[in-house]
Design a protein around this motif. Structure first.
Motif, PDB file in Angstrom:
ATOM      1  N   ARG A  58       0.918  -1.194   0.060  1.00 46.81           N
ATOM      2  CA  ARG A  58       0.018  -0.017  -0.104  1.00 46.81           C
ATOM      3  C   ARG A  58       0.927   1.206  -0.103  1.00 46.81           C
ATOM      4  N   GLU A  59       0.311   2.413  -0.381  1.00 50.40           N
ATOM      5  CA  GLU A  59       1.034   3.576  -0.411  1.00 50.40           C
ATOM      6  C   GLU A  59       1.778   3.916   0.646  1.00 50.40           C
ATOM      7  N   ALA A  60       3.131   4.093   0.827  1.00 47.81           N
ATOM      8  CA  ALA A  60       3.875   4.136   1.864  1.00 47.81           C
ATOM      9  C   ALA A  60       3.695   5.611   2.533  1.00 47.81           C
ATOM     10  N   HIS A  61       3.445   5.805   3.927  1.00 48.68           N
ATOM     11  CA  HIS A  61       3.454   6.912   4.565  1.00 48.68           C
ATOM     12  C   HIS A  61       4.296   7.030   5.696  1.00 48.68           C
ATOM     13  N   PRO A  62       4.896   8.081   6.214  1.00 51.91           N
ATOM     14  CA  PRO A  62       4.997   9.485   5.320  1.00 51.91           C
ATOM     15  C   PRO A  62       5.896   9.126   3.918  1.00 51.91           C
ATOM     16  N   ARG A  63       5.367  10.004   3.051  1.00 53.33           N
ATOM     17  CA  ARG A  63       5.878   9.850   1.732  1.00 53.33           C
ATOM     18  C   ARG A  63       7.517   9.787   1.755  1.00 53.33           C
ATOM     19  N   ARG A  64       7.898  10.641   2.645  1.00 57.99           N
ATOM     20  CA  ARG A  64       9.536  10.459   2.449  1.00 57.99           C
ATOM     21  C   ARG A  64      10.060   9.194   2.860  1.00 57.99           C
ATOM     22  N   SER A  65       9.405   8.210   3.221  1.00 52.81           N
ATOM     23  CA  SER A  65       9.758   6.984   3.559  1.00 52.81           C
ATOM     24  C   SER A  65       9.613   5.961   2.217  1.00 52.81           C
ATOM     25  N   GLN A  66       9.108   6.527   1.210  1.00 54.25           N
ATOM     26  CA  GLN A  66       8.840   5.838   0.040  1.00 54.25           C
ATOM     27  C   GLN A  66      10.481   5.516  -0.732  1.00 54.25           C
ATOM     28  N   ARG A  67      10.374   4.564  -1.367  1.00 50.79           N
ATOM     29  CA  ARG A  67      11.591   4.318  -2.240  1.00 50.79           C
ATOM     30  C   ARG A  67      11.203   4.285  -3.751  1.00 50.79           C
ATOM     31  N   ALA A  68      11.856   4.801  -4.690  1.00 49.34           N
ATOM     32  CA  ALA A  68      11.457   4.953  -5.850  1.00 49.34           C
ATOM     33  C   ALA A  68      11.568   3.762  -6.577  1.00 49.34           C
ATOM     34  N   ASP A  69      12.458   2.715  -6.024  1.00 46.11           N
ATOM     35  CA  ASP A  69      12.640   1.594  -6.868  1.00 46.11           C
ATOM     36  C   ASP A  69      12.278   0.282  -6.232  1.00 46.11           C
ATOM     37  N   THR A  70      11.415   0.329  -4.956  1.00 47.51           N
ATOM     38  CA  THR A  70      11.215  -0.775  -4.401  1.00 47.51           C
ATOM     39  C   THR A  70      10.311  -0.534  -3.176  1.00 47.51           C
ATOM     40  N   ALA A  71       9.407  -1.721  -2.561  1.00 52.40           N
ATOM     41  CA  ALA A  71       8.561  -1.514  -1.782  1.00 52.40           C
ATOM     42  C   ALA A  71       9.569  -1.538  -0.265  1.00 52.40           C
ATOM     43  N   VAL A  72       9.029  -0.579   0.710  1.00 59.24           N
ATOM     44  CA  VAL A  72       9.583  -0.865   2.001  1.00 59.24           C
ATOM     45  C   VAL A  72       8.926  -1.844   3.012  1.00 59.24           C
ATOM     46  N   ILE A  73       9.924  -2.742   3.705  1.00 58.93           N
ATOM     47  CA  ILE A  73       9.093  -3.784   4.500  1.00 58.93           C
ATOM     48  C   ILE A  73       9.313  -3.422   5.595  1.00 58.93           C
ATOM     49  N   ARG A  74       8.150  -3.641   6.411  1.00 56.15           N
ATOM     50  CA  ARG A  74       8.138  -2.910   7.857  1.00 56.15           C
ATOM     51  C   ARG A  74       7.642  -4.391   8.788  1.00 56.15           C
ATOM     52  N   TYR A  75       8.379  -4.565   9.657  1.00 63.35           N
ATOM     53  CA  TYR A  75       8.110  -5.622  10.693  1.00 63.35           C
ATOM     54  C   TYR A  75       7.840  -5.282  12.037  1.00 63.35           C
ATOM     55  N   LYS A  76       6.710  -5.250  12.655  1.00 63.25           N
ATOM     56  CA  LYS A  76       6.836  -4.870  14.094  1.00 63.25           C
ATOM     57  C   LYS A  76       6.308  -5.815  14.952  1.00 63.25           C
ATOM     58  N   TYR A  77       7.383  -6.200  15.900  1.00 66.73           N
ATOM     59  CA  TYR A  77       7.004  -7.422  16.767  1.00 66.73           C
ATOM     60  C   TYR A  77       6.603  -6.771  18.231  1.00 66.73           C
ATOM     61  N   ASN A  78       5.642  -7.119  18.701  1.00 63.72           N
ATOM     62  CA  ASN A  78       5.075  -6.685  19.730  1.00 63.72           C
ATOM     63  C   ASN A  78       4.667  -7.862  20.871  1.00 63.72           C
ATOM     64  N   MET A  79       5.075  -7.766  22.107  1.00 64.10           N
ATOM     65  CA  MET A  79       4.700  -8.601  23.131  1.00 64.10           C
ATOM     66  C   MET A  79       3.513  -8.322  23.934  1.00 64.10           C
ATOM     67  N   ALA A  80       2.522  -8.924  23.952  1.00 67.01           N
ATOM     68  CA  ALA A  80       1.529  -8.234  24.851  1.00 67.01           C
ATOM     69  C   ALA A  80       1.760  -8.324  26.271  1.00 67.01           C
ATOM     70  N   SER A  81       1.413  -7.357  26.945  1.00 71.58           N
ATOM     71  CA  SER A  81       1.890  -7.246  28.266  1.00 71.58           C
ATOM     72  C   SER A  81       1.421  -8.559  29.095  1.00 71.58           C
ATOM     73  N   PHE A  82       0.391  -9.062  28.723  1.00 72.25           N
ATOM     74  CA  PHE A  82      -0.140 -10.326  29.503  1.00 72.25           C
ATOM     75  C   PHE A  82       0.376 -11.641  28.903  1.00 72.25           C
ATOM     76  N   SER A  83       1.404 -11.449  28.033  1.00 77.35           N
ATOM     77  CA  SER A  83       1.886 -12.669  27.448  1.00 77.35           C
ATOM     78  C   SER A  83       2.771 -13.741  28.243  1.00 77.35           C
ATOM     79  N   VAL A  84       3.595 -12.810  29.304  1.00 77.13           N
ATOM     80  CA  VAL A  84       4.688 -13.361  29.915  1.00 77.13           C
ATOM     81  C   VAL A  84       4.136 -13.551  31.256  1.00 77.13           C
TER      82      VAL A  84
END
Ligand code: UDP
Length: 246
Positions: A58-84
Motif C-alpha cells: 500500500r502507498e507508503a506513509h509518510p511519503r519521505r519513507s517511500q523508495r522509488a525502486d522498491t517497496a519498503v518492508i516493515r516488521y513490528k514485533y510486539n509482546m502483549a503485556s499479559f503474554s509473559v
C-alpha cells in the motif's frame, strides 16, 4: 524465574516435556483470521501463541519513507503485556526493536519488493502468549500471512532454534530450557536452505554448532511441510475429473 530443575534431560534421554532432543513442539496454524488485514495467520507452537497481520503493498506513509525502486518492508514485533509471567512493559523495548529488525531482514531475500515501488508492506506481530521461541514462531506465522496476502515471494521462510541443555544439543527450546540451558541459537532459512537469520545467546563449540544446524535443518523441513499443507488447503483448487465419455 522458576528454580532450575535438577535435570532438564532425564536418564532415559527425554526432555521434561517428553520430547526427544530432535523434536519440535506441536504446531497449529490458522490462516486468514483477520478480516481487515490483507493476509493473516494465528499460530500456536507449544505454549506460544502469536497473531500476524500483513497489510500491503500500500502507498507508503509518510511519503519521505517511500523508495522509488522498491517497496519498503516493515516488521513490528510486539509482546502483549499479559503474554509473559511477569507483565511485559507495553511499548517498544530494545528487545522488540532488535527482533523486529532481524525478522525483517529474514524476509528481505524472499519478498519481491522491487515489483511494488513507493509502497510499504507491513507485517505486524502480536505475541499473545510466550514460552520461548517467539521470534521463530512469529517468522513462521509471518511467512503464512505474507502468502495469504498474495505478496510475491521466492519461497517461504521457516524458523527454528536449537540450543544446549544439560550439555546436550536440542531442537526448539521451551521456556524452562531457555531459562536454565547453556545456549539458544535461533535460525531462519529459505526453502532452499539459505540462512536468513542467525543469532546466538550463550557459548557453543564449532562441533556443537554443526550438530545444532543439522537439527535446525530437520526442524525447518518439518515446519515447511506444515506451512505448505496449510497453504495448499486454502489455495489449491481441486482439479475436476472430466466426466466419462466427454
Ligand atoms: N520473556 C519474558 N519477558 C520478556 C521477554 C522474554 O518472560 O520481557 C520470556 C518469554 O517466554 C520469551 C522467552 O523469555 O519467549 C525467551 O525470550 P528471548 O528473548 O530468548 O526470545 P524468544 O525465544 O521468545 O524469541
Amino acid at each position: 524465574m522458576s528454580d532450575k530443575p535438577e535435570k532438564l534431560i532425564t536418564d532415559d534421554g527425554l526432555r521434561l516435556d517428553g520430547r526427544h532432543a530432535d523434536e519440535i513442539r506441536p504446531m497449529k496454524i490458522e490462516i486468514g483470521v483477520l478480516s481487515r488485514a490483507d493476509g493473516s495467520c494465528y499460530l500456536e507452537w507449544g505454549r506460544n501463541k502469536v497473531l500476524v497481520g500483513v497489510f500491503g503493498p500500500r502507498e507508503a506513509h509518510p511519503r519521505r519513507s517511500q523508495r522509488a525502486d522498491t517497496a519498503v518492508i516493515r516488521y513490528k514485533y510486539n509482546m502483549a503485556s499479559f503474554s509473559v509471567e511477569d507483565r511485559a512493559r507495553p511499548g517498544p523495548s530494545r528487545r522488540s526493536i532488535e527482533i523486529s529488525k532481524v525478522s525483517r531482514e529474514a524476509f528481505e531475500p524472499v519478498i519481491m519488493a522491487e515489483l511494488f515501488p513507493k509502497t510499504a508492506i507491513d507485517i505486524f506481530v502480536e505475541v499473545l502468549q510466550a514460552d520461548a521461541g517467539t521470534r521463530t514462531a512469529a517468522i513462521n506465522a509471518s511467512s503464512i500471512a505474507l502468502a495469504d496476502a498474495g505478496i510475491p515471494m521466492k519461497g517461504l521462510v521457516t524458523s527454528c532454534a536449537f540450543g544446549k541443555v544439560d550439555g546436550q544439543i536440542v531442537l526448539d527450546l521451551n521456556k524452562e530450557e531457555d531459562n536454565h540451558g547453556e545456549a539458544d541459537f535461533p535460525v531462519a532459512m529459505t526453502q532452499d536452505g539459505e540462512i536468513t537469520l542467525l543469532q546466538m545467546d550463550g557459548n557453543l563449540t564449532p562441533d556443537e554448532i554443526r550438530k545444532g544446524f543439522e537439527l535446525a535443518k530437520k526442524g525447518c523441513k518439518e515446519i515447511l511441510e506444515i506451512q505448505q499443507a496449510v497453504l495448499r488447503k486454502k489455495f489449491e483448487t481441486p482439479v475436476e475429473e472430466p466426466e466419462a465419455g466427454v
